[in-house]
Enzyme design. Structure first.
Site, PDB file in Angstrom:
ATOM      1  N   LYS A  59       0.857  -1.188   0.000  1.00 17.30           N
ATOM      2  CA  LYS A  59       0.000   0.000   0.000  1.00 17.30           C
ATOM      3  C   LYS A  59       0.891   1.234   0.000  1.00 17.30           C
ATOM      4  O   LYS A  59       1.670   1.440   0.923  1.00 17.30           O
ATOM      5  CB  LYS A  59      -0.904  -0.003   1.242  1.00 17.30           C
ATOM      6  CG  LYS A  59      -1.628   1.333   1.498  1.00 17.30           C
ATOM      7  CD  LYS A  59      -2.516   1.302   2.743  1.00 17.30           C
ATOM      8  CE  LYS A  59      -3.064   2.695   3.087  1.00 17.30           C
ATOM      9  NZ  LYS A  59      -3.910   2.717   4.303  1.00 17.30           N
ATOM     10  N   ASP A 102      -2.501  10.272   3.394  1.00 17.12           N
ATOM     11  CA  ASP A 102      -3.886   9.861   3.620  1.00 17.12           C
ATOM     12  C   ASP A 102      -4.584  10.911   4.489  1.00 17.12           C
ATOM     13  O   ASP A 102      -4.523  10.870   5.712  1.00 17.12           O
ATOM     14  CB  ASP A 102      -3.923   8.487   4.313  1.00 17.12           C
ATOM     15  CG  ASP A 102      -5.359   8.024   4.566  1.00 17.12           C
ATOM     16  OD1 ASP A 102      -6.288   8.639   3.993  1.00 17.12           O
ATOM     17  OD2 ASP A 102      -5.529   7.048   5.328  1.00 17.12           O
ATOM     18  N   LYS A 145      -9.919  13.137   7.920  1.00 13.72           N
ATOM     19  CA  LYS A 145      -9.432  12.801   9.266  1.00 13.72           C
ATOM     20  C   LYS A 145      -9.401  14.064  10.129  1.00 13.72           C
ATOM     21  O   LYS A 145      -9.267  15.165   9.605  1.00 13.72           O
ATOM     22  CB  LYS A 145      -8.011  12.237   9.180  1.00 13.72           C
ATOM     23  CG  LYS A 145      -7.910  10.838   8.606  1.00 13.72           C
ATOM     24  CD  LYS A 145      -6.465  10.362   8.600  1.00 13.72           C
ATOM     25  CE  LYS A 145      -6.341   8.955   8.021  1.00 13.72           C
ATOM     26  NZ  LYS A 145      -7.013   7.926   8.827  1.00 13.72           N
ATOM     27  N   ASP A 198       1.758   6.636   5.305  1.00 12.54           N
ATOM     28  CA  ASP A 198       0.763   5.663   4.863  1.00 12.54           C
ATOM     29  C   ASP A 198       1.182   4.921   3.596  1.00 12.54           C
ATOM     30  O   ASP A 198       0.419   4.115   3.066  1.00 12.54           O
ATOM     31  CB  ASP A 198      -0.591   6.364   4.677  1.00 12.54           C
ATOM     32  CG  ASP A 198      -1.761   5.437   4.916  1.00 12.54           C
ATOM     33  OD1 ASP A 198      -1.564   4.408   5.603  1.00 12.54           O
ATOM     34  OD2 ASP A 198      -2.853   5.721   4.404  1.00 12.54           O
ATOM     35  N   ASP A 227     -11.989   7.116   3.820  1.00 15.99           N
ATOM     36  CA  ASP A 227     -10.767   6.915   4.601  1.00 15.99           C
ATOM     37  C   ASP A 227     -10.359   5.436   4.677  1.00 15.99           C
ATOM     38  O   ASP A 227      -9.264   5.116   5.130  1.00 15.99           O
ATOM     39  CB  ASP A 227     -10.959   7.494   6.012  1.00 15.99           C
ATOM     40  CG  ASP A 227      -9.643   7.720   6.729  1.00 15.99           C
ATOM     41  OD1 ASP A 227      -8.590   7.633   6.071  1.00 15.99           O
ATOM     42  OD2 ASP A 227      -9.678   7.985   7.944  1.00 15.99           O
ATOM     43  N   GLU A 264      -9.254   3.600   2.404  1.00 14.46           N
ATOM     44  CA  GLU A 264      -8.794   3.648   1.011  1.00 14.46           C
ATOM     45  C   GLU A 264      -7.740   2.592   0.699  1.00 14.46           C
ATOM     46  O   GLU A 264      -7.616   2.173  -0.449  1.00 14.46           O
ATOM     47  CB  GLU A 264      -8.245   5.043   0.702  1.00 14.46           C
ATOM     48  CG  GLU A 264      -6.781   5.304   1.095  1.00 14.46           C
ATOM     49  CD  GLU A 264      -6.528   5.232   2.595  1.00 14.46           C
ATOM     50  OE1 GLU A 264      -7.497   5.320   3.374  1.00 14.46           O
ATOM     51  OE2 GLU A 264      -5.363   5.067   2.992  1.00 14.46           O
ATOM     52  N   ARG A 270      -7.479  -0.564   1.360  1.00 18.55           N
ATOM     53  CA  ARG A 270      -8.012  -1.836   0.847  1.00 18.55           C
ATOM     54  C   ARG A 270      -8.463  -1.706  -0.601  1.00 18.55           C
ATOM     55  O   ARG A 270      -8.429  -2.665  -1.360  1.00 18.55           O
ATOM     56  CB  ARG A 270      -9.136  -2.319   1.771  1.00 18.55           C
ATOM     57  CG  ARG A 270     -10.318  -1.396   1.842  1.00 18.55           C
ATOM     58  CD  ARG A 270     -11.204  -1.667   3.054  1.00 18.55           C
ATOM     59  NE  ARG A 270     -10.619  -1.161   4.301  1.00 18.55           N
ATOM     60  CZ  ARG A 270     -11.178  -1.310   5.496  1.00 18.55           C
ATOM     61  NH1 ARG A 270     -12.329  -1.952   5.626  1.00 18.55           N
ATOM     62  NH2 ARG A 270     -10.597  -0.831   6.577  1.00 18.55           N
TER      63      ARG A 270
END
Ligand code: BES
Ligand code: MN
Ligand code: ZN
Length: 489
Positions: free
Chosen positions: A254, A259, A266, A277, A336, A338, A340
């Protein structure tokens, strides 16, 4: 003799000890017996070392810990660091001992008297791991470290063993640098360029741009990046050091360069940490670098999905439905969640294109894994006991915390959607497991797979045994060992 980790190995030389400036380190086992080099130090400082080794203060030290004798009489050194370490220490203790000395170094020169200690290469490796600093954005390059010399009975042998560790250290440092970089520097373009530069090491690196990803049908990944000015990319790195027709191991990372949460923004507090991230992609990159540097006899392909998750007029909305490369549709309940979405498409692409012998994905996927395991262990999810146990064993022997978590169909009902084939979040209960169950839908039947949720371990706010505060590089050592144990010919 100097290794690429910047440490010079020299022969035992009793006469050099008295005049050594800076810090001198000696090792004393639990039983308090002094080796030849420690006896020399003891004679010079008129028995102070022996008295300390017999004291309660020494007995209180744990393996790998040290206490300093400051300004010892009879020596030029500013301090003697007395490290408690057995003659045949565990890998963990030896690395800890090296890290202890790096932590105490300051700016000083260091002379490490390992003598015949069997842990010598790991002492040097631990020192190198802990001496890492991320100074790219400091205007004053403060605190240059002094020279590090290791005095050993068989310096050639120790250096020969420490040499291959340089490939590991370089891989770990590559990962740490990527994870430590701010998101205005490490954009998707910049990340891809750093990976492309690894072609010099013999890796085959391909960059798939947004047009390519659209043609492949990667609607889940593209949806995440569509609110950003930085273009989404997938980078494929191949190392073919194994037998020609052996199926590769696929590592999937990933790579969310920042993020923000997207439209499901967030909170401000701590948002700056989301520069990390892309940690999963960072580990994949570090492993590929190590494999290339040590010319591993294995076929491994590393794939990373590079995106930035931002809110904007073009950003994906909660409630949007996207179609993955696999063909399944996904209702985006929370923008959020994201990671996956990115992994769903990269996992599928990896299997379709490479028919791999196994797939391991790494992701800073859920805050819930930090609630469950803290910053000590990564969450391990797998559909294959043999591969999973091999990984856990590798992680154990590299002292990287890892703990297996359950999967199970019962968790699937949390992902049911009214309007699409699934939704991207399963609510608060078992958040890390439902995330893993989501990924599992993009793993083909019969494909051995491990998912590593590294949200808690990729970056830490307090120093760890082998890393200063910040990026740890967790996973590079374990994956390299797994590859050496199981995939190398
Ligand atoms: N990147 C985060 C997870 C994360 C949290 C990594 C803290 C490192 C430290 C991930 O994309 C995320 O936002 N996950 C959400 C999922 C939720 C919306 C279902 C989370 O964990 O809160
Ligand atoms: Mn997120
Ligand atoms: Zn994320």
């Amino acid at each position: 003799m100097t290794t690429p980790i910047g440490i010079t190995f020299v022969e035992n030389d009793l006469d050099a000890i008295a005049g050594a400036t800076g810090r001198v380190a000696v090792f004393v086992g639990a039983e308090g017996k002094l080796d030849q080099l420690a006896r020399r130090v003891n004679r010079l400082c008129k028995g102070a070392l022996g008295r300390f080794a017999a004291s309660e203060a020494f007995a209180d030290l744990k393996p790998g810990e040290a206490a300093a004798l400051a300004c010892p009489a009879g020596m030029e050194a500013e301090a003697v660091d007395v490290v408690r370490l057995d003659r045949k220490p565990t890998r963990e203790d030896a690395r800890k001992a090296g890290a202890t000395l790096a932590r105490r170094q300051g700016k000083a020169d260091v002379l490490i008297l390992v003598g015949a200690n069997a842990g010598a290469p790991d002492i040097a490796f631990g020192f190198a791991m802990r001496a890492y600093e991320f100074t790219a954005h400091k205007t004053e390059k403060a605190n240059p470290r002094g020279a590090v010399r290791v005095m050993a009975s068989t310096p050639e042998q120790v250096a020969a063993k420490a040499g291959p560790m340089a490939a590991l250290a370089e891989g770990v440092f590559f990962t740490r640098d990527l994870v430590n970089e701010p998101a205005n520097v490490l954009t998707t373009d910049d990340f891809a360029a750093r990976l492309a530069a690894m072609q010099e090491l013999g890796l085959d690196v391909e960059i798939l741009e947004e047009d390519d990803l659209r043609k492949l049908g990667m609607g889940a990944l593209l949806g995440v990046g569509q609110g950003s000015e930085s273009p989404s990319k997938v980078v494929v790195m191949q190392w073919n050091g194994g037998k020609k027709n052996d199926a590769p191991l696929a590592l999937v990372g990933k790579g969310v360069c920042f993020d923000s949460g997207g439209i499901s923004l967030k909170p401000a507090l701590g948002m700056e940490e989301m520069t990390m991230d892309m940690g999963g992609a960072g580990v994949v990159a570090g492993v590929m670098r190590t494999l290339a540097l040590r010319k591993a006899r294995a076929n491994v392909v590393g794939l990373v999905g590079l995106v930035e998750n931002m809110p904007s007029g073009k950003a994906q909305r909660p409630g949007d439905v996207v179609r993955s490369m696999k063909g399944d549709t996904i209702e985006v309940i929370n923008t959020d969640a994201e990671g996956r979405l990115v992994l769903a498409d990269v996992l599928w692409y990896a299997q379709e294109r490479f028919n791999p012998a196994g797939v391991i994905d790494l992701a800073t996927l859920t805050g819930a894994i930090i609630i469950g395991l803290g910053h000590e262990k990564a969450g391990v999810f797998s559909n294959d006991d043999a591969l999973c146990n091999a990984f856990l064993k590798a992680a154990g022997s590299e002292c990287e915390g890892a703990w297996r978590m359950p999967l199970g169909e019962a968790y699937d009902k949390a992902l049911k959607s009214q309007v699409a084939d699934m939704k991207n979040t399963g609510g608060r209960p078992a958040g890390s497991i439902t995330a893993a169950q989501f990924l599992k839908r993009f793993v083909k039947d019969g494909c051995a797979w491990i998912h590593l949720d590294i949200a808690g371990v990729a970056r830490v706010n307090e120093e760890t045994a082998l890393a200063p505060k910040g990026a740890t590089g967790w996973g590079v050592l374990s994956l390299d060992r797994l590859i050496a144990d199981r995939f190398e010919v």
